[in-house]
Design an enzyme around this catalytic site. Structure first.
Site, mmCIF file in Angstrom:
data_model
loop_
_atom_site.group_PDB
_atom_site.id
_atom_site.type_symbol
_atom_site.label_atom_id
_atom_site.label_comp_id
_atom_site.label_asym_id
_atom_site.label_seq_id
_atom_site.Cartn_x
_atom_site.Cartn_y
_atom_site.Cartn_z
ATOM 1 N N GLU A 34 0.855 -1.195 0.000
ATOM 2 C CA GLU A 34 0.000 0.000 0.000
ATOM 3 C C GLU A 34 0.890 1.244 0.000
ATOM 4 O OE1 GLU A 34 -3.235 1.168 -0.104
ATOM 5 O OE2 GLU A 34 -2.381 3.135 0.355
ATOM 6 N N GLN A 35 0.534 2.199 -0.859
ATOM 7 C CA GLN A 35 1.382 3.395 -0.985
ATOM 8 C C GLN A 35 1.359 4.279 0.266
ATOM 9 O OE1 GLN A 35 -0.109 5.696 -4.294
ATOM 10 N NE2 GLN A 35 -2.064 6.139 -3.310
ATOM 11 N N ARG A 102 -16.331 4.090 6.730
ATOM 12 C CA ARG A 102 -15.236 3.518 5.918
ATOM 13 C C ARG A 102 -13.955 3.318 6.724
ATOM 14 N NH1 ARG A 102 -15.749 4.198 0.125
ATOM 15 N NH2 ARG A 102 -13.531 3.752 0.066
ATOM 16 N N TYR A 209 -27.964 7.727 6.223
ATOM 17 C CA TYR A 209 -28.060 6.491 7.006
ATOM 18 C C TYR A 209 -27.065 6.522 8.154
ATOM 19 C CZ TYR A 209 -24.322 4.875 3.752
ATOM 20 O OH TYR A 209 -23.189 4.746 2.977
ATOM 21 N N ASP A 287 -12.047 -1.126 -8.071
ATOM 22 C CA ASP A 287 -12.155 0.058 -8.928
ATOM 23 C C ASP A 287 -11.108 0.064 -10.036
ATOM 24 O OD1 ASP A 287 -14.282 0.939 -7.471
ATOM 25 O OD2 ASP A 287 -13.339 2.769 -6.722
HETATM 26 C C1 LIG Z 1 -19.769 8.888 -2.828
HETATM 27 C C2 LIG Z 1 -19.494 7.405 -2.916
HETATM 28 C C3 LIG Z 1 -20.277 6.492 -2.203
HETATM 29 C C4 LIG Z 1 -20.012 5.098 -2.279
HETATM 30 N N1 LIG Z 1 -20.806 4.233 -1.580
HETATM 31 C C5 LIG Z 1 -20.591 2.899 -1.685
HETATM 32 C C6 LIG Z 1 -21.413 1.959 -0.967
HETATM 33 O O1 LIG Z 1 -22.311 2.330 -0.217
HETATM 34 N N2 LIG Z 1 -21.165 0.610 -1.110
HETATM 35 C C7 LIG Z 1 -20.160 0.146 -1.939
HETATM 36 O O2 LIG Z 1 -19.984 -1.089 -2.054
HETATM 37 N N3 LIG Z 1 -19.361 1.020 -2.621
HETATM 38 C C8 LIG Z 1 -19.540 2.366 -2.514
HETATM 39 N N4 LIG Z 1 -18.741 3.243 -3.175
HETATM 40 C C9 LIG Z 1 -17.654 2.707 -4.014
HETATM 41 C C10 LIG Z 1 -16.456 2.306 -3.193
HETATM 42 O O3 LIG Z 1 -16.031 3.384 -2.389
HETATM 43 C C11 LIG Z 1 -15.298 1.863 -4.088
HETATM 44 O O4 LIG Z 1 -15.776 1.060 -5.140
HETATM 45 C C12 LIG Z 1 -14.275 1.054 -3.282
HETATM 46 O O5 LIG Z 1 -13.709 1.862 -2.291
HETATM 47 C C13 LIG Z 1 -13.177 0.521 -4.196
HETATM 48 O O6 LIG Z 1 -12.231 -0.152 -3.418
HETATM 49 P P1 LIG Z 1 -10.817 -0.508 -4.033
HETATM 50 O O7 LIG Z 1 -10.084 -1.229 -2.950
HETATM 51 O O8 LIG Z 1 -10.960 -1.135 -5.363
HETATM 52 O O9 LIG Z 1 -10.124 0.913 -4.314
HETATM 53 P P2 LIG Z 1 -9.668 2.036 -3.285
HETATM 54 O O10 LIG Z 1 -10.561 2.104 -2.118
HETATM 55 O O11 LIG Z 1 -9.497 3.269 -4.106
HETATM 56 O O12 LIG Z 1 -8.258 1.545 -2.766
HETATM 57 C C14 LIG Z 1 -7.107 1.598 -3.591
HETATM 58 C C15 LIG Z 1 -5.876 1.568 -2.696
HETATM 59 O O13 LIG Z 1 -4.725 1.452 -3.525
HETATM 60 C C16 LIG Z 1 -3.725 2.352 -3.068
HETATM 61 N N5 LIG Z 1 -2.864 2.656 -4.229
HETATM 62 C C17 LIG Z 1 -3.161 3.397 -5.314
HETATM 63 N N6 LIG Z 1 -2.121 3.436 -6.169
HETATM 64 C C18 LIG Z 1 -1.148 2.671 -5.608
HETATM 65 C C19 LIG Z 1 0.176 2.303 -6.026
HETATM 66 N N7 LIG Z 1 0.700 2.723 -7.199
HETATM 67 N N8 LIG Z 1 0.930 1.506 -5.211
HETATM 68 C C20 LIG Z 1 0.414 1.066 -4.010
HETATM 69 N N9 LIG Z 1 -0.832 1.397 -3.565
HETATM 70 C C21 LIG Z 1 -1.607 2.181 -4.372
HETATM 71 C C22 LIG Z 1 -4.514 3.545 -2.551
HETATM 72 O O14 LIG Z 1 -3.753 4.306 -1.632
HETATM 73 C C23 LIG Z 1 -5.712 2.858 -1.888
HETATM 74 O O15 LIG Z 1 -5.448 2.518 -0.550
HETATM 75 C C24 LIG Z 1 -18.954 4.630 -3.092
HETATM 76 C C25 LIG Z 1 -18.150 5.542 -3.792
HETATM 77 C C26 LIG Z 1 -18.421 6.919 -3.712
HETATM 78 C C27 LIG Z 1 -17.553 7.881 -4.489
#
Ligand SMILES: Cc1cc2nc3c(=O)[nH]c(=O)nc-3n(C[C@H](O)[C@H](O)[C@H](O)COP(=O)(O)OP(=O)(O)OC[C@H]3O[C@@H](n4cnc5c(N)ncnc54)[C@H](O)[C@@H]3O)c2cc1C
Length: 400
Positions: A34-35, A102, A209, A287
């Site tokens: 993790e960065q 979160r 909520y 994502d």
């Molecule tokens: C307003 C809003 C409301 C939402 N509500 C919901 C909900 O109710 N329910 C739901 O299921 N989803 C919800 N989402 C979506 C959800 O927040 C995301 O889909 C989810 O956080 C994605 O998780 P992830 O681990 O894929 O990415 P992220 O949470 O973005 O995590 C990516 C991680 O990778 C790290 N990283 C990035 N680049 C590098 C690199 N080069 N080297 C090392 N580390 C790196 C980052 O620091 C971060 O910690 C919502 C989103 C928004 C914007």
């Protein structure tokens, strides 16, 4: 060299951390990079719907989620003027769903990792593959060699780029104001229990909520914008502008906005589905693989499904099987997540429409409930297990 597969996960967000737990639970050896130098998350709520709650329950996380979350007890819908929109949320699945903060949820996932699995301060800069191994280079100078790498590094994914992919964000013309407020300050929140409340009006919606065992009320307000807002959890928003967006709305909406000390804004950008996610021993999840607009609350849930799918497919796998199994994973997940991306887009449009004709809205509501029921009813582990049993599946997959 031991036969146990070594898996590297880039990104310690909700997707990366849950994938690691699912992989550990099936006997794989995992390192997360993790960065960030320390794990912090912004103050915002997130819903863990049935399809994700079911999987987290299977790795024994329900008791800890119970301690930080609020069990979801349904959704109350209102028009902007406060009239109830009558709808039935369908049959309960028997799996308890939760709204969580979160930061608390991410901490819980990080604390559940085996000691030494999470490497902070590691920002991936390069990834390459030779001789059946993946080489990772980090900006702190560290290098790592592994059997496979999973990019869980979010919407601006570095691994996505290293795989040769690129997503193109297009503004939805919407931004989300977010905020948290102590529940005890809100007169309307006294009897809400675990109910989510949502108001729908012209071009806008307003969702509240409770999170943090009910102590805090999470607010997300979607409004039209032509501003170029960042996709950022920390970009400050203007409380006066937020209030102006909801002038004349139902009293609880106005009371909530008045009670906020601060608000943050997140520009909502949409992206088309990627054509593929995996090449050789490198793949994506969450994502990084399928960014979606947030109107269905499924982004994190889909990331969780990805991780559990990978865990089922990789359990007991041999090194030489990895590229093939990553293609099985991609095929299983890409179709479902692409459909959910589309549905999230449509849900946003539905929420933002003001229906003069209540019957039209109610008809759409019935379709929406049926579609969300199908999303929530999915069992990603079961689907992955069934895919492994399909005879001849592998040959077709290898030609993808
Ligand atoms: C307003 C809003 C409301 C939402 N509500 C919901 C909900 O109710 N329910 C739901 O299921 N989803 C919800 N989402 C979506 C959800 O927040 C995301 O889909 C989810 O956080 C994605 O998780 P992830 O681990 O894929 O990415 P992220 O949470 O973005 O995590 C990516 C991680 O990778 C790290 N990283 C990035 N680049 C590098 C690199 N080069 N080297 C090392 N580390 C790196 C980052 O620091 C971060 O910690 C919502 C989103 C928004 C914007």
């Amino acid at each position: 060299m031991s036969e146990q597969l070594q898996v590297a996960i880039v990104g310690g967000g909700i997707g990366g951390l849950t994938a690691a737990l699912a992989l550990w639970a099936r006997g794989l050896k995992v390192a997360i990079f993790e960065q960030a130098v320390e794990l912090s998350e912004i103050g915002a709520g997130i819903s863990i719907h049935t399809n994700a709650a079911l999987l987290l329950q299977r790795i024994g996380l329900t008791d800890s989620i119970k301690k930080i979350g609020v069990p979801i007890a349904g959704l109350l819908l209102r028009t902007s003027a406060g009239e109830a929109i009558d709808f039935s949320a369908g049959a309960s699945s028997g799996v308890q769903t939760y709204n969580v903060h979160r930061a608390e949820f991410r901490k819980l996932l990080a604390d559940a990792q085996p000691e030494g699995a999470l490497h902070l301060g590691h920002r991936l800069s390069r990834a390459s593959q030779t001789d059946g191994r993946v080489q990772l280079t980090f900006t702190n100078g560290a290098t790592v060699e592994t059997d496979l790498v999973i990019g869980a590094d979010g919407i601006h994914s570095t691994l996505q780029r290293e795989i040769g992919l690129k997503t193109h964000p297009s503004s939805e013309g919407i931004m989300a104001y977010r905020g948290l407020i102590p529940s005890r300050q809100l007169s309307w929140a006294k009897d809400i229990g675990g109910k989510m409340r949502m108001w729908l009006g012209r071009g806008r919606s307003f969702l509240c909520y409770p999170v943090s065992s009910g102590r805090l009320m999470n607010m997300v307000a979607f409004v039209p914008t032509n501003l170029k807002s960042e996709e950022s959890w920390t970009a400050p928003g203007d409380l006066n502008m937020l209030a102006a967006e909801y002038a004349g709305w139902d009293d609880p909406v106005l009371e909530t906005i008045r009670g906020l000390d601060e608000t943050f804004r997140w520009g909502i950008y949409d992206r088309a589905a990627l054509p593929y996610w995996s090449t050789g021993r490198m793949t994506l999840l969450g994502d990084a693989a399928h960014p979606m607009v947030p109107h269905l609350g499924q982004g994190a849930a889909q990331a969780i499904e990805d991780g559990f799918t990978l865990a089922v497919l990789l359990e007991g796998a041999k090194r030489q099987d990895v590229p093939r199994l990553l293609k099985v994973y991609e095929r299983l997940r890409l179709e479902r997540t692409s459909q959910i991306q589309i549905m999230a887009r449509e849900t946003g449009r539905f929420f933002r429409s003001e229906y003069q004709d209540g019957a039209e809205r109610d008809q759409l509501m019935v379709r929406w409930i049926a579609a969300t029921g199908r999303i929530h009813g999915h069992d990603a582990e079961k689907t992955a297990k069934e895919a492994l049993l399909l005879p001849g599946n592998d040959e077709a997959i290898l030609t993808v």
